[in-house]
Structure formats: C-alpha cells, structure tokens
Design an enzyme around this catalytic site. Sequence first.
Site, PDB file in Angstrom:
ATOM      1  N   LYS A  95       0.849  -1.196   0.000  1.00  0.00           N
ATOM      2  CA  LYS A  95       0.000   0.000   0.000  1.00  0.00           C
ATOM      3  C   LYS A  95       0.880   1.241   0.000  1.00  0.00           C
ATOM      4  CE  LYS A  95      -1.801   2.885   2.701  1.00  0.00           C
ATOM      5  NZ  LYS A  95      -1.906   4.072   1.797  1.00  0.00           N
ATOM      6  N   GLU A 150       9.765  16.078  15.393  1.00  0.00           N
ATOM      7  CA  GLU A 150      10.104  15.880  13.990  1.00  0.00           C
ATOM      8  C   GLU A 150       9.287  16.859  13.140  1.00  0.00           C
ATOM      9  OE1 GLU A 150      10.843  12.116  11.057  1.00  0.00           O
ATOM     10  OE2 GLU A 150       8.940  12.156  12.121  1.00  0.00           O
ATOM     11  N   GLU A 194       9.801   1.317  10.701  1.00  0.00           N
ATOM     12  CA  GLU A 194      10.841   2.341  10.544  1.00  0.00           C
ATOM     13  C   GLU A 194      10.121   3.673  10.632  1.00  0.00           C
ATOM     14  OE1 GLU A 194      12.556   5.268   9.067  1.00  0.00           O
ATOM     15  OE2 GLU A 194      12.968   4.233   7.168  1.00  0.00           O
ATOM     16  N   SER A 213       5.380   7.697  10.231  1.00  0.00           N
ATOM     17  CA  SER A 213       5.490   8.393  11.513  1.00  0.00           C
ATOM     18  C   SER A 213       5.402   7.418  12.682  1.00  0.00           C
ATOM     19  CB  SER A 213       4.377   9.434  11.641  1.00  0.00           C
ATOM     20  OG  SER A 213       3.119   8.809  11.821  1.00  0.00           O
ATOM     21  N   THR A 214       5.965   7.843  13.803  1.00  0.00           N
ATOM     22  CA  THR A 214       5.895   7.035  15.021  1.00  0.00           C
ATOM     23  C   THR A 214       4.446   6.855  15.464  1.00  0.00           C
ATOM     24  OG1 THR A 214       8.104   7.706  15.723  1.00  0.00           O
ATOM     25  CG2 THR A 214       6.596   6.957  17.444  1.00  0.00           C
ATOM     26  N   GLY A 216       2.923   4.207  13.333  1.00  0.00           N
ATOM     27  CA  GLY A 216       3.564   2.937  13.656  1.00  0.00           C
ATOM     28  C   GLY A 216       2.966   2.293  14.893  1.00  0.00           C
ATOM     29  N   CYS A 251      13.147  10.816   6.907  1.00  0.00           N
ATOM     30  CA  CYS A 251      12.994  10.306   8.269  1.00  0.00           C
ATOM     31  C   CYS A 251      14.284  10.443   9.075  1.00  0.00           C
ATOM     32  CB  CYS A 251      12.530   8.851   8.238  1.00  0.00           C
ATOM     33  SG  CYS A 251      13.580   7.766   7.255  1.00  0.00           S
TER      34      CYS A 251
END
Length: 499
Positions: free
Chosen positions: A194, A403, A270, A248-249, A252, A305
């Site tokens: 995706k 970030e 990641e 993004s965290t 994730g 990233c």
Amino acid sequence: MSSTSMPLTHADWQQRAATLSLDGTAYIDGHRYATRQGESLASVNPMTGTSLTTVAACGPADIDVAVAAARRAFDTGAWSRAEPTTRRRCLQALAAQVRDHAEELALLDSLEVGKCIHEALDDVEEAALLFDWFGELQDKSYDQLAPSPNNVQATVAHEPLGVVAAVVPWNFPLHNAAVKVAPALAAGNSVVLKPAEESSLSALRLAELATQAGLPPGVLNVVPGYGHIAGEALGRHADVDALGFTGSTEIGKRFLVYSGESNMKPVWLECGGKSPHLVFDDCPDLDAAVDNAVAGIFTNAGQVCSAHSRLLLQDGIAERFLEALQVRIEALVPGDPLDPSTTLGPLVSQAQFDKVRDYLAVGKREATLLYGGETLQAAGGTLFVAPTVFTDVEPHHRLFQEEIFGPVLSVTRFSDEHQGVTLANASQYGLAASLWTADLGRAHRLCDALQAGTVTVNGVDAVSPQTPFGGMKQSGIGRDYALAGMHKYMALKTRWIHY
C-alpha cells in the site's frame, strides 16, 4: 538515458512529463483491477496544485481480494518454492526493468511529491540496487547445521512467512517500496503493497514491471488508498503474516495495536527521527562537514525520516561553521523540480506546508533565527519553505524534540564530548547520528555511546544494501536492508532428525 546521452534540459523533462501515461488503477493478481466500490482519490502535483490523475481508493473488500490473491500465489509455490536461481534471475530482471524505465519512474515521483528530478533519478537507481542485491543473494544463502548428539542431525532453516503487507510513505515513493518489497520477495513471500495516498503511481508501475520481469501473478499486488482505510485493513487482516511499515511514530504505534487486536502478526517499523549531527573542534574537513550538514537537512526539502535536523557544534568551531553554512545555503536554488538546476523543491502538500509553517512560528518564539524563516513562491509554486536555521536551541524546545519534516535546522552548542553525547541522546528518537572528528578513539567511543541504529563518522547518513538500517527507541523496530532486512520476513525452523 544512456551514459553517452546529453543531459536532459528543463524543457526535455517537461515534454516527457506531458506525454507520460498516468494509470492509478490498483494492481492485483497480475493485472489492473477495478475497485469494488469504484472510489478514487486525486493525485496532485504539489508544484502546480493541479490534479495529475485519479487513483483507486481501495477499501476493505479490495484488500481481501489482494490478500487472497497473494495467499493463492504463495500456496501454489510458483514463487515461494521456486529454485533459488529462478528467483535470482527474476529479481535481477526486475532491477533491469527499473533501470530501463528510470526516466519514467523518476518523473512519476517528481510529479507526485515535488522531488527534484536528479534526486528522483538517484532514488530509482537505489531501488534497482536493492532488487539486484537481494536477487544476487538468492543462490548464495545457506541454512545452518547445529552441533548435535551422535545419530542426530539438527538444522536451522529460514522459511518464508507467507503474505507480507508493506505500507510505505510519500517522501521516497519508489525507493521505500523497494526497501520493503525486495527483501520480502527475496524471502519467498507474496506481497501486498500500500503506497501513500500522495504517491501511488510509481508503485503501480513497479508492479507492472515485475510482471514483465517474470514475477508470477499474485506475488506482488499494489493497493492504493487511504491509510485509515486500506492501511488499517491490512494491519488488521488475519491472513497477513507480517507487516513492514515506514512512516510516523504515531501511525507505527497504531499498527502494533492492529496486530494485537487481530492475529499477532509481527510488525516491523521504521518510524520518525530527529537525527543529531555533531561537529567537534578537531573536525578534519570543515568544508566537507558543512556540505554534509546542508545535504543532511535540505535534501528532499527536509522530508527525510533520518534528516539530520539537530546540528550540535562544539564551541571552538561553531562560529566558523555557521558562517560557512550560510554561504552554502545561499547557493540552494528553489524552483520547478523538473528543472535540473533546482536543488530545493516544494513540500509535498498543503497540509505539510502548513505544519512546517507553524514550526517556523514556534522557532521564532523559542530560539534565534539565523537564516530563512519564511515561506516562498518559486517558478509559480506556492508550497516552498525557505531553508531555515535556528540557533540557541535548547533541549526542552519543541524545535529540538519534535520531527518537523521540512527544511528547518536547529543548532545547539556544546563544550565537551560528554555534553555533546548527552545532547545527541536527549531525544525519543534513535534512527541515525553523524559526527566529525579526527580522533579515532573518540569516533569509537561515540559509535558505542550514541543511541542510534546507524552512526556515520566523518560523513552523514550513510546507507547501503549491505548494511542494516533502522532505529532505536521510538524510531522503530527491526531493520531494513542487508540479511536482517530479509530474515525479518522469514520464520526460523529447527529440524531434529534422529537416525
């Protein structure tokens, strides 16, 4: 474009873009696929603000179709049990296809996300390298024979898991797709990919090229769509055996929840980064360090990233470094990504532009603006942010901790090695770190002390197919690239044979 061809001009790239075929239809089971609900989303050129084409917006029913196709392909064994040399030749043929279509693939990424065309061409070559490298690995990997008692043979083998889902972001569309797809295929799995809703076209074209290279139907499927619909459906799907994600965290963490609430599939992440770039007084090459600092934060307009967005300068070198840094930044050229002279493209979307603009306001409240700090218009585009540098940034500042994902660099000074390491590690992230020193002992000490998955000494953000890449702390789980990137999509099986 062959090595003997003349470099393409801005007009050449514009002409090629005008004649490009843009097909946003999903790709399932070896052919283009019309979604069940017929829903779509717009692919928008961030440089012009105009729609390029419509792209399929796959829903849960379409995800079911793609996963079923991937499962059938896996169970037939046409790929999962193919001879290693067969898989090697196919993956290397795909690498050749990617190179043969380099201009087309680079254009697709440049048009969809505003990536400078020379950077997009580099991404295409890096994608081809990954298919080459993992292809070459196929008939050169061995299982293990374990020590065992007499009359017993104990072996340890890696086996493919089955169906692997890959969910990738928009900042490196083709490259990030290859980072997930190449090792998952090399492991013998079937893949459902995706792409991000902002950047689906190169992934869809990759699937077509894979079929032309000989990949059996159903082994690689591409399902564009919204993350909260198609992405979540993959994360919760009970017949997906593993999932690889870059993004993004925050997102994730959602995939970890989806796994826990479904079939406990392994999830490899990641995620975000806030990479430190330390420069010590004994920096062996100031000019190279400054060039690398510019590349580390302003490449792809900072939408990376592992962007080295925290510049940590030892006191003795700080002033000279900042003076040279400003000179280098002034040489950056914002403009049309299809113009080969452009070195700073637009941000990917209005939403990302608004986010970075808000951080400019935060920075002006928290710290000292040294350079930039404003939005720009260039070549008729409106989503540009000037390369920006803030100094006097403290560890408690948002600029230091969050970030931004834009061309914004924070600068913090330190007095000694201990303080430099403390500042570098004062982050929830741990994806990458870089440092400059002539002291070999310090280089080794900091490689141990810095909390990052990759540490580069006298360079910035080094990465290659031969070495693992991934993060510590909230930058993720697991590693991409190298053997680790393939083995995470495999299961270890131990066999005890008594005779």
